[in-house]
Design an enzyme around this catalytic site. Sequence first.
Site, PDB file in Angstrom:
ATOM      1  N   ILE A 108       0.764  -1.225   0.046  1.00 32.88           N
ATOM      2  CA  ILE A 108      -0.031  -0.139  -0.032  1.00 32.88           C
ATOM      3  C   ILE A 108       0.942   1.300   0.014  1.00 32.88           C
ATOM      4  CG2 ILE A 108      -1.449   1.174   1.129  1.00 32.88           C
ATOM      5  CD1 ILE A 108      -3.057  -1.219   2.341  1.00 32.88           C
ATOM      6  N   GLY A 147       5.926   4.600   5.168  1.00 32.49           N
ATOM      7  CA  GLY A 147       6.150   5.904   5.825  1.00 32.49           C
ATOM      8  C   GLY A 147       7.311   5.790   6.325  1.00 32.49           C
ATOM      9  N   GLY A 148       7.680   6.679   7.267  1.00 37.17           N
ATOM     10  CA  GLY A 148       9.226   6.830   8.259  1.00 37.17           C
ATOM     11  C   GLY A 148       9.573   5.580   9.023  1.00 37.17           C
ATOM     12  N   MET A 149       8.195   5.165   9.672  1.00 35.50           N
ATOM     13  CA  MET A 149       8.621   3.844  10.637  1.00 35.50           C
ATOM     14  C   MET A 149       8.417   2.233   9.930  1.00 35.50           C
ATOM     15  SD  MET A 149       9.576   4.983  13.264  1.00 35.50           S
ATOM     16  CE  MET A 149       9.199   3.347  14.560  1.00 35.50           C
ATOM     17  N   GLY A 150       7.617   2.104   8.832  1.00 38.75           N
ATOM     18  CA  GLY A 150       7.184   1.041   8.550  1.00 38.75           C
ATOM     19  C   GLY A 150       6.535   0.925   7.041  1.00 38.75           C
ATOM     20  N   VAL A 192       3.233  -0.437   4.741  1.00 37.82           N
ATOM     21  CA  VAL A 192       2.111  -0.961   5.044  1.00 37.82           C
ATOM     22  C   VAL A 192       1.472  -1.888   3.793  1.00 37.82           C
ATOM     23  CG1 VAL A 192      -0.435  -0.312   5.636  1.00 37.82           C
ATOM     24  CG2 VAL A 192       1.534   1.237   6.231  1.00 37.82           C
ATOM     25  N   LYS A 198       1.213  -3.199   9.196  1.00 39.28           N
ATOM     26  CA  LYS A 198       2.218  -2.279   9.216  1.00 39.28           C
ATOM     27  C   LYS A 198       3.573  -3.016   9.604  1.00 39.28           C
ATOM     28  CE  LYS A 198       3.697   2.349  10.423  1.00 39.28           C
ATOM     29  NZ  LYS A 198       3.130   3.646  11.242  1.00 39.28           N
ATOM     30  N   ASP A 216       1.945  14.338  15.414  1.00 42.04           N
ATOM     31  CA  ASP A 216       2.143  14.386  14.270  1.00 42.04           C
ATOM     32  C   ASP A 216       1.000  14.322  13.355  1.00 42.04           C
ATOM     33  OD1 ASP A 216       3.972  14.151  11.915  1.00 42.04           O
ATOM     34  OD2 ASP A 216       3.834  12.086  11.840  1.00 42.04           O
TER      35      ASP A 216
END
Length: 617
Positions: free
Chosen positions: A118, A121-124, A126, A141, A238
Amino acid sequence: MEVQQAAKLLGLAEEVMDKKSASEINKAYQEKLNQLEDKIASAPTEVLKQKLVSMQNQLQEAHQLLLNKFVQQTPHSSSPLSQTKLADLPGMASTVSNQQSLEVGTVLANRYEINAFIAQGGMGAVYRAFDKNRNEDIAIKVMLPQLMSDECAKERFLDEARLSSQLSHPSIVNVFDVQQVDGLCFLTMELLEGQDLRQLIESKALVRQHFSLEEVIEILTPICAALDHAHEITVHRDIKPENIYLTDEGKYKLMDFGIARVMSTSQRTQTGAASGTAYYMAPEQLKGVKNIDGRADQYALAVLVYELLSGDVPAGVIEPLHEVVKGINKKVGLSIQKALSAKPENRFDTLTEFLSALQGTGKNIAMPSLPIKKIGIAAAVLIAILGLSMAATNGSLDNIWQALKPVDKALIAEQKADIAKLQGEIKNYQKRLEKGQRNLNAEARDAQRNNSNELKNLQYWQRLSDDYLFDGNELTDLEGELSKGENLLRQDTELTIQQAGQVLTQVRDGYKALWAQFNAAEHLLAAEQGNNKSRKKWRLYKTKHKLTENKDAKQAQLEEEQAVDFQRDADFVNSKRQWLLATKDWQQAYVTAENLLVAKQDATQARNKWNKRKKVY
């Protein structure tokens, strides 16, 4: 692309590239990108605009090439924003290490089957996945592998699941579980169908329109309720358009508490850290102040409101909104200005107060009334002077009246808002079709490799979809109509906007119908095979008992013919429906005949019994 060409595109000297840091390359890239975006926005022709967009793509390629070749990414940075946060800034996503990649068909924890990528992002990253236990599609995620060794980042990722599991609210995305298996750390959550607020903003930008105050309040109402609930235990930190989602059902939901912090006593004593996306961060977040509270989220929401109403993110010395945007009430502008105060204590105490201030005074300045009657008379006189010959040349008197009647700005704004939603829906259906085709092709390859029993059905579905949908004329026609609608929008008159709305409505309905046909095609072979099985059972029974075709069997034959005709016309929805109806009638023919035979047997037994008694008497 060569390094020399890439360095030249970014305005950097090739001989000193090995001495450049990521921040210097990013800065050069961002400067060039901003210049290009300004040129694209003011391009006088569509041809020039396309050429500039092509240059923008080359610029991005050059940026990525130089970072990969000369910059060694490290887990710690001198920047006040971590690498995971830099990824949230425009043009900075490439500073993060390579994208997390899980192949379609991968099964995690013997339960979650990956169906499609999908976003990242910054962390993971999806993914869309199928949960075998829940028997439904969900979102997963997965933490980026380069962050797994960073205990702080890992704990932050786990915090997201812990926090979200405590935040049970209809306007907060629901997180189900968090797991660590096979060297991966991932959380599972509800799958949202729709678009994020950033996509909606971009759709409105295409028609050169900002959000109305009423639309902004519609967005803020559920988001403020969600944040009021969350602020009992945490601060989001955020808030940005990418973290607000508009579902297909028209509901707004808040996502990604990945950088939130539980406000426990022990954590309040720790040194604060700047977390969030810089454009929307409150001053106290940028400074790394320890005691961040809900007023930081209020600041971010005020930035978002300013952006939605004006089209620009406020930066530097912020001008009051009512002085920038016509039609904004002064009290509304001052309320937003208060929420944007540099010091938290000068803002509203709660989000409820901020929302109330917008709702209580949030009425746009009414447009002055126009002398419609006089204009109508003048228009009628002018039409009479022009004569019927002009009307015949242009098509009708309606076209003349459309050009002469006063512009209803409120109506145009409403039409543009509807068009923006239409464009968002069209994009969603386009994405669904692209993902559907991609997933189908992957499933067919896997089934062929594994010699799966599903191979025949998947190949049949694949052939129907390719021949009739993806390679057919209808998709090409829809793309042409979409281009026509967008061209009408660019003319930006009341008449062309109305026409564009009609065209885009037809385009939306066309893509929606294609999506329905694609899903129906999945079950077409099974429906036909089920029909054939029921027909065969009836025919064997009929032959065995020397029966004739009954009413239900004749109806089933007719429905079979209709199913074949619908399938030939690429109407898989109705074809499937007719196969199922035919199956039902074959089954009914069998049941009717079986009941008839049982009745005949009962009648024969009764007659024999009567004859026996009659003989005795």
